[in-house]
Design an enzyme around this catalytic site. Sequence first.
Site, mmCIF file in Angstrom:
data_model
loop_
_atom_site.group_PDB
_atom_site.id
_atom_site.type_symbol
_atom_site.label_atom_id
_atom_site.label_comp_id
_atom_site.label_asym_id
_atom_site.label_seq_id
_atom_site.Cartn_x
_atom_site.Cartn_y
_atom_site.Cartn_z
ATOM 1 N N ASP A 114 -0.426 -3.781 5.689
ATOM 2 C CA ASP A 114 -1.012 -3.454 6.982
ATOM 3 C C ASP A 114 -2.501 -3.800 6.928
ATOM 4 O O ASP A 114 -3.149 -3.535 5.931
ATOM 5 C CB ASP A 114 -0.871 -1.973 7.279
ATOM 6 C CG ASP A 114 0.569 -1.530 7.520
ATOM 7 O OD1 ASP A 114 1.478 -2.332 7.410
ATOM 8 O OD2 ASP A 114 0.761 -0.342 7.814
ATOM 9 N N HIS B 67 0.850 -1.195 0.000
ATOM 10 C CA HIS B 67 0.000 0.000 0.000
ATOM 11 C C HIS B 67 0.881 1.238 0.000
ATOM 12 O O HIS B 67 2.102 1.134 0.073
ATOM 13 C CB HIS B 67 -0.962 -0.018 1.196
ATOM 14 C CG HIS B 67 -0.290 0.078 2.532
ATOM 15 N ND1 HIS B 67 0.486 -0.936 3.051
ATOM 16 C CD2 HIS B 67 -0.272 1.072 3.466
ATOM 17 C CE1 HIS B 67 0.946 -0.576 4.236
ATOM 18 N NE2 HIS B 67 0.512 0.645 4.506
ATOM 19 N N ASP C 254 5.919 4.452 5.230
ATOM 20 C CA ASP C 254 6.835 3.480 5.825
ATOM 21 C C ASP C 254 6.941 2.202 5.000
ATOM 22 O O ASP C 254 7.690 1.295 5.355
ATOM 23 C CB ASP C 254 6.448 3.168 7.273
ATOM 24 C CG ASP C 254 5.034 2.622 7.409
ATOM 25 O OD1 ASP C 254 4.133 3.105 6.703
ATOM 26 O OD2 ASP C 254 4.822 1.716 8.242
ATOM 27 N N HIS D 113 -7.440 -1.751 5.562
ATOM 28 C CA HIS D 113 -6.599 -0.703 6.120
ATOM 29 C C HIS D 113 -7.203 0.648 5.758
ATOM 30 O O HIS D 113 -8.258 0.716 5.116
ATOM 31 C CB HIS D 113 -5.170 -0.849 5.584
ATOM 32 C CG HIS D 113 -4.143 -0.072 6.340
ATOM 33 N ND1 HIS D 113 -4.107 -0.010 7.720
ATOM 34 C CD2 HIS D 113 -3.093 0.687 5.916
ATOM 35 C CE1 HIS D 113 -3.095 0.744 8.099
ATOM 36 N NE2 HIS D 113 -2.469 1.188 7.020
ATOM 37 N N HIS E 185 6.267 -5.815 11.999
ATOM 38 C CA HIS E 185 5.616 -4.500 11.989
ATOM 39 C C HIS E 185 5.178 -4.089 13.398
ATOM 40 O O HIS E 185 4.029 -3.759 13.651
ATOM 41 C CB HIS E 185 4.413 -4.525 11.034
ATOM 42 C CG HIS E 185 3.964 -3.175 10.575
ATOM 43 N ND1 HIS E 185 2.984 -2.453 11.227
ATOM 44 C CD2 HIS E 185 4.329 -2.413 9.525
ATOM 45 C CE1 HIS E 185 2.773 -1.317 10.596
ATOM 46 N NE2 HIS E 185 3.579 -1.261 9.548
#
Length: 315
Positions: free
Chosen positions: A210, A62, A66, A139, A268
């Site tokens: 994520d 995505h 980060d 997410h 993560h």
Amino acid sequence: MQITFLGTSSGVPTRSRNVSGIALRPSQRAEVWLFDCGEGTQHQFLRSELRVSQLNRIFITHMHGDHIFGLMGLLASCGLAGNATRIDIHGPADLERYIKSCIRYSHTHFSYPVKIHPVQPGIIYEDNEYIIRCGPLKHRVPAFGYRVEEKDRPGRFNVEKAKALGIPPGPVYAQLKRGEIVTLPDGRIINGSALCGQPEIGRKFVYCTDTVFCEGAVELAQGADVLVHEATFSHVDAEMAFQRLHSTSTMAAQVALAAGVKTLLMTHFSPRYAPGNDIILEDLLKEARAIFPNTEMAHDFMTYEIPRNQELVSV
């Protein structure tokens, strides 16, 4: 099939953990496939045993910083080193516009082809040995998980048995090794699978980050040998996880359990669980193992080899 963690922190780097990045080395290939590319990933390559010259495919989950801020630096370095031949990049639809903007405003020129492939759920890449799929996660922005499947291989060809049947060596052996049905010059019909041992089952690697707990992750991870899943928060901070659409350690374990995976590797992690705080990362590991015992906690430069016997061996 070997995986190496290049970054296991969430949001920001810490002294011991860089932001997201994980490298996969496919079996018997001089290739490296990179999943996410947080800031500083090229430095992590230099500190690892990986060769950036072998990098030829990148998968982005995505568009959060980060996970992508290291991408342009890495691509530019590959070009300056002069050893890249072609790099294919797979990711969300906005990825192409982002890269083109970076190229334009930084006046960067790649000396090698870069091909960007916007992904949609389903098969996004296939060759003779691998199938790569992606699926939607949950997410704050469009996010995808990735599944790498190694295709099954025929079992060992029994040359002695073939000779005993009077099958002359030659091109026909290659057909029989592939399990094909062959008609011999004398009219006999031979099923190649009868001359081969049990097929070697291909390994399956899944990467999900994520995301908060979602059925998409469970579906993508079905029967995987290794699931790498984000575990940003402790179960104690579940409310924060739901608000930010990230996973707790227990959510990651629930995905692994529901999907019937063999091993869960968590990554993560929020820097809030540093040593000396009320909750530390070892607590997250205990939380996950209470649900899914075969759980490990990743750290930067941790490497895992998944052998064909499907027993996970750490290096």
